[in-house]
Design a protein around this motif. Structure first.
Motif, PDB file in Angstrom:
ATOM      1  N   TYR A  14       0.836  -1.187   0.000  1.00  0.00           N
ATOM      2  CA  TYR A  14       0.000   0.000   0.000  1.00  0.00           C
ATOM      3  C   TYR A  14       0.875   1.243   0.000  1.00  0.00           C
ATOM      4  O   TYR A  14       1.966   1.263   0.557  1.00  0.00           O
ATOM      5  CB  TYR A  14      -0.900   0.026   1.239  1.00  0.00           C
ATOM      6  CG  TYR A  14      -1.908  -1.085   1.279  1.00  0.00           C
ATOM      7  CD1 TYR A  14      -2.907  -1.178   0.310  1.00  0.00           C
ATOM      8  CD2 TYR A  14      -1.866  -2.041   2.276  1.00  0.00           C
ATOM      9  CE1 TYR A  14      -3.839  -2.200   0.341  1.00  0.00           C
ATOM     10  CE2 TYR A  14      -2.796  -3.062   2.325  1.00  0.00           C
ATOM     11  CZ  TYR A  14      -3.781  -3.136   1.359  1.00  0.00           C
ATOM     12  OH  TYR A  14      -4.698  -4.144   1.392  1.00  0.00           O
ATOM     13  N   ASP A  15       0.375   2.279  -0.630  1.00  0.00           N
ATOM     14  CA  ASP A  15       1.048   3.579  -0.672  1.00  0.00           C
ATOM     15  C   ASP A  15       2.437   3.516  -1.293  1.00  0.00           C
ATOM     16  O   ASP A  15       3.352   4.217  -0.873  1.00  0.00           O
ATOM     17  CB  ASP A  15       1.120   4.197   0.730  1.00  0.00           C
ATOM     18  CG  ASP A  15      -0.258   4.407   1.341  1.00  0.00           C
ATOM     19  OD1 ASP A  15      -1.200   4.652   0.570  1.00  0.00           O
ATOM     20  OD2 ASP A  15      -0.385   4.319   2.565  1.00  0.00           O
ATOM     21  N   GLU A  16       2.608   2.669  -2.276  1.00  0.00           N
ATOM     22  CA  GLU A  16       3.846   2.573  -3.040  1.00  0.00           C
ATOM     23  C   GLU A  16       3.529   2.664  -4.520  1.00  0.00           C
ATOM     24  O   GLU A  16       2.435   2.314  -4.955  1.00  0.00           O
ATOM     25  CB  GLU A  16       4.566   1.244  -2.796  1.00  0.00           C
ATOM     26  CG  GLU A  16       5.201   1.102  -1.460  1.00  0.00           C
ATOM     27  CD  GLU A  16       6.009  -0.170  -1.351  1.00  0.00           C
ATOM     28  OE1 GLU A  16       6.775  -0.259  -0.399  1.00  0.00           O
ATOM     29  OE2 GLU A  16       5.865  -1.079  -2.200  1.00  0.00           O
ATOM     30  N   TYR A  17       4.493   3.127  -5.278  1.00  0.00           N
ATOM     31  CA  TYR A  17       4.360   3.144  -6.729  1.00  0.00           C
ATOM     32  C   TYR A  17       4.761   1.782  -7.277  1.00  0.00           C
ATOM     33  O   TYR A  17       5.686   1.151  -6.777  1.00  0.00           O
ATOM     34  CB  TYR A  17       5.288   4.205  -7.340  1.00  0.00           C
ATOM     35  CG  TYR A  17       4.869   5.611  -7.005  1.00  0.00           C
ATOM     36  CD1 TYR A  17       4.022   6.311  -7.843  1.00  0.00           C
ATOM     37  CD2 TYR A  17       5.328   6.227  -5.849  1.00  0.00           C
ATOM     38  CE1 TYR A  17       3.644   7.608  -7.536  1.00  0.00           C
ATOM     39  CE2 TYR A  17       4.944   7.523  -5.539  1.00  0.00           C
ATOM     40  CZ  TYR A  17       4.106   8.204  -6.374  1.00  0.00           C
ATOM     41  OH  TYR A  17       3.727   9.481  -6.070  1.00  0.00           O
ATOM     42  N   ASP A  18       4.064   1.328  -8.302  1.00  0.00           N
ATOM     43  CA  ASP A  18       4.503   0.118  -8.988  1.00  0.00           C
ATOM     44  C   ASP A  18       4.896   0.416 -10.427  1.00  0.00           C
ATOM     45  O   ASP A  18       5.563  -0.379 -11.061  1.00  0.00           O
ATOM     46  CB  ASP A  18       3.449  -0.997  -8.938  1.00  0.00           C
ATOM     47  CG  ASP A  18       2.194  -0.637  -9.682  1.00  0.00           C
ATOM     48  OD1 ASP A  18       1.872  -1.316 -10.670  1.00  0.00           O
ATOM     49  OD2 ASP A  18       1.526   0.324  -9.276  1.00  0.00           O
ATOM     50  N   ALA A  19       4.538   1.600 -10.938  1.00  0.00           N
ATOM     51  CA  ALA A  19       4.930   1.992 -12.285  1.00  0.00           C
ATOM     52  C   ALA A  19       4.720   3.491 -12.460  1.00  0.00           C
ATOM     53  O   ALA A  19       3.882   4.086 -11.789  1.00  0.00           O
ATOM     54  CB  ALA A  19       4.138   1.225 -13.331  1.00  0.00           C
ATOM     55  N   VAL A  20       5.499   4.062 -13.367  1.00  0.00           N
ATOM     56  CA  VAL A  20       5.430   5.493 -13.646  1.00  0.00           C
ATOM     57  C   VAL A  20       5.663   5.693 -15.144  1.00  0.00           C
ATOM     58  O   VAL A  20       6.499   5.004 -15.731  1.00  0.00           O
ATOM     59  CB  VAL A  20       6.531   6.257 -12.871  1.00  0.00           C
ATOM     60  CG1 VAL A  20       6.399   7.742 -13.082  1.00  0.00           C
ATOM     61  CG2 VAL A  20       6.506   5.919 -11.392  1.00  0.00           C
ATOM     62  N   ILE A  21       4.928   6.598 -15.760  1.00  0.00           N
ATOM     63  CA  ILE A  21       5.161   6.970 -17.150  1.00  0.00           C
ATOM     64  C   ILE A  21       5.928   8.298 -17.129  1.00  0.00           C
ATOM     65  O   ILE A  21       5.506   9.240 -16.452  1.00  0.00           O
ATOM     66  CB  ILE A  21       3.835   7.150 -17.920  1.00  0.00           C
ATOM     67  CG1 ILE A  21       3.033   5.852 -17.965  1.00  0.00           C
ATOM     68  CG2 ILE A  21       4.095   7.698 -19.316  1.00  0.00           C
ATOM     69  CD1 ILE A  21       3.620   4.775 -18.824  1.00  0.00           C
ATOM     70  N   VAL A  22       7.054   8.359 -17.849  1.00  0.00           N
ATOM     71  CA  VAL A  22       7.881   9.568 -17.864  1.00  0.00           C
ATOM     72  C   VAL A  22       8.289   9.922 -19.286  1.00  0.00           C
ATOM     73  O   VAL A  22       8.250   9.075 -20.179  1.00  0.00           O
ATOM     74  CB  VAL A  22       9.164   9.399 -17.006  1.00  0.00           C
ATOM     75  CG1 VAL A  22       8.814   9.089 -15.566  1.00  0.00           C
ATOM     76  CG2 VAL A  22      10.073   8.329 -17.562  1.00  0.00           C
ATOM     77  N   ARG A  23       8.688  11.158 -19.491  1.00  0.00           N
ATOM     78  CA  ARG A  23       9.282  11.600 -20.754  1.00  0.00           C
ATOM     79  C   ARG A  23      10.752  11.845 -20.474  1.00  0.00           C
ATOM     80  O   ARG A  23      11.104  12.548 -19.523  1.00  0.00           O
ATOM     81  CB  ARG A  23       8.629  12.872 -21.261  1.00  0.00           C
ATOM     82  CG  ARG A  23       9.215  13.334 -22.591  1.00  0.00           C
ATOM     83  CD  ARG A  23       8.565  14.596 -23.121  1.00  0.00           C
ATOM     84  NE  ARG A  23       7.125  14.465 -23.041  1.00  0.00           N
ATOM     85  CZ  ARG A  23       6.300  15.404 -22.580  1.00  0.00           C
ATOM     86  NH1 ARG A  23       6.729  16.541 -22.197  1.00  0.00           N
ATOM     87  NH2 ARG A  23       5.010  15.207 -22.516  1.00  0.00           N
ATOM     88  N   GLY A  29      17.927   8.053 -18.476  1.00  0.00           N
ATOM     89  CA  GLY A  29      17.301   9.282 -17.994  1.00  0.00           C
ATOM     90  C   GLY A  29      15.939   9.030 -17.384  1.00  0.00           C
ATOM     91  O   GLY A  29      15.562   9.669 -16.393  1.00  0.00           O
ATOM     92  N   ALA A  30      15.190   8.103 -17.964  1.00  0.00           N
ATOM     93  CA  ALA A  30      13.869   7.766 -17.427  1.00  0.00           C
ATOM     94  C   ALA A  30      13.995   7.181 -16.026  1.00  0.00           C
ATOM     95  O   ALA A  30      13.271   7.573 -15.106  1.00  0.00           O
ATOM     96  CB  ALA A  30      13.166   6.777 -18.356  1.00  0.00           C
ATOM     97  N   LEU A  31      14.920   6.245 -15.848  1.00  0.00           N
ATOM     98  CA  LEU A  31      15.115   5.643 -14.533  1.00  0.00           C
ATOM     99  C   LEU A  31      15.606   6.687 -13.542  1.00  0.00           C
ATOM    100  O   LEU A  31      15.142   6.738 -12.396  1.00  0.00           O
ATOM    101  CB  LEU A  31      16.099   4.478 -14.624  1.00  0.00           C
ATOM    102  CG  LEU A  31      16.368   3.720 -13.325  1.00  0.00           C
ATOM    103  CD1 LEU A  31      15.079   3.159 -12.737  1.00  0.00           C
ATOM    104  CD2 LEU A  31      17.386   2.623 -13.557  1.00  0.00           C
ATOM    105  N   GLU A  32      16.507   7.555 -13.966  1.00  0.00           N
ATOM    106  CA  GLU A  32      17.036   8.597 -13.081  1.00  0.00           C
ATOM    107  C   GLU A  32      15.924   9.524 -12.583  1.00  0.00           C
ATOM    108  O   GLU A  32      15.910   9.918 -11.416  1.00  0.00           O
ATOM    109  CB  GLU A  32      18.096   9.401 -13.814  1.00  0.00           C
ATOM    110  CG  GLU A  32      18.762  10.448 -12.946  1.00  0.00           C
ATOM    111  CD  GLU A  32      19.860  11.184 -13.675  1.00  0.00           C
ATOM    112  OE1 GLU A  32      19.993  12.396 -13.433  1.00  0.00           O
ATOM    113  OE2 GLU A  32      20.571  10.568 -14.490  1.00  0.00           O
TER     114      GLU A  32
END
Length: 79
Positions: A14-23, A29-32
Motif C-alpha cells: 500500500y502507498d507505493e508506486y509500482d509503475a510510472v510513465i515519464v518523458r 534518464g527515465a530511470l534517473e
C-alpha cells in the motif's frame, strides 16, 4: 524525447508506486527521473516509494507510438 514506462519488478505494498510513465531522452534518464524525483508529499530524499535507490527493482520500457490500441498504464494501490 520519448515516453517510457518505468515499472517495478518486485511486488508492491500500500502507498507505493509500482509503475510510472515519464518523458526522457533515453532509458537511463527515465530511470534517473524516477529515482530522484519527489513522488509523494512525504518526500524524504528517497526514490518514489517502492523503488530501490539503486534501481535494482525497476525495468524501463520505451512506449512506441505505433501499434494496437492499448492501455499503457493503469496503477491502483490505495492504502
Amino acid at each position: 524525447m520519448s515516453i517510457f514506462k518505468v515499472g517495478r519488478t518486485d511486488g508492491h505494498d500500500y502507498d507505493e508506486y509500482d509503475a510510472v510513465i515519464v518523458r526522457a531522452g533515453n532509458e537511463t534518464g527515465a530511470l534517473e527521473l524516477v529515482l530522484t524525483s519527489p513522488g509523494h508529499w512525504l518526500y524524504d530524499g528517497k526514490p518514489m516509494r517502492g523503488f530501490k535507490a539503486d534501481g535494482s527493482n525497476a525495468t524501463v520500457t520505451r512506449v512506441v507510438e505505433d501499434g494496437p490500441a492499448e492501455i499503457v498504464l493503469s496503477s491502483y494501490n490505495a492504502g
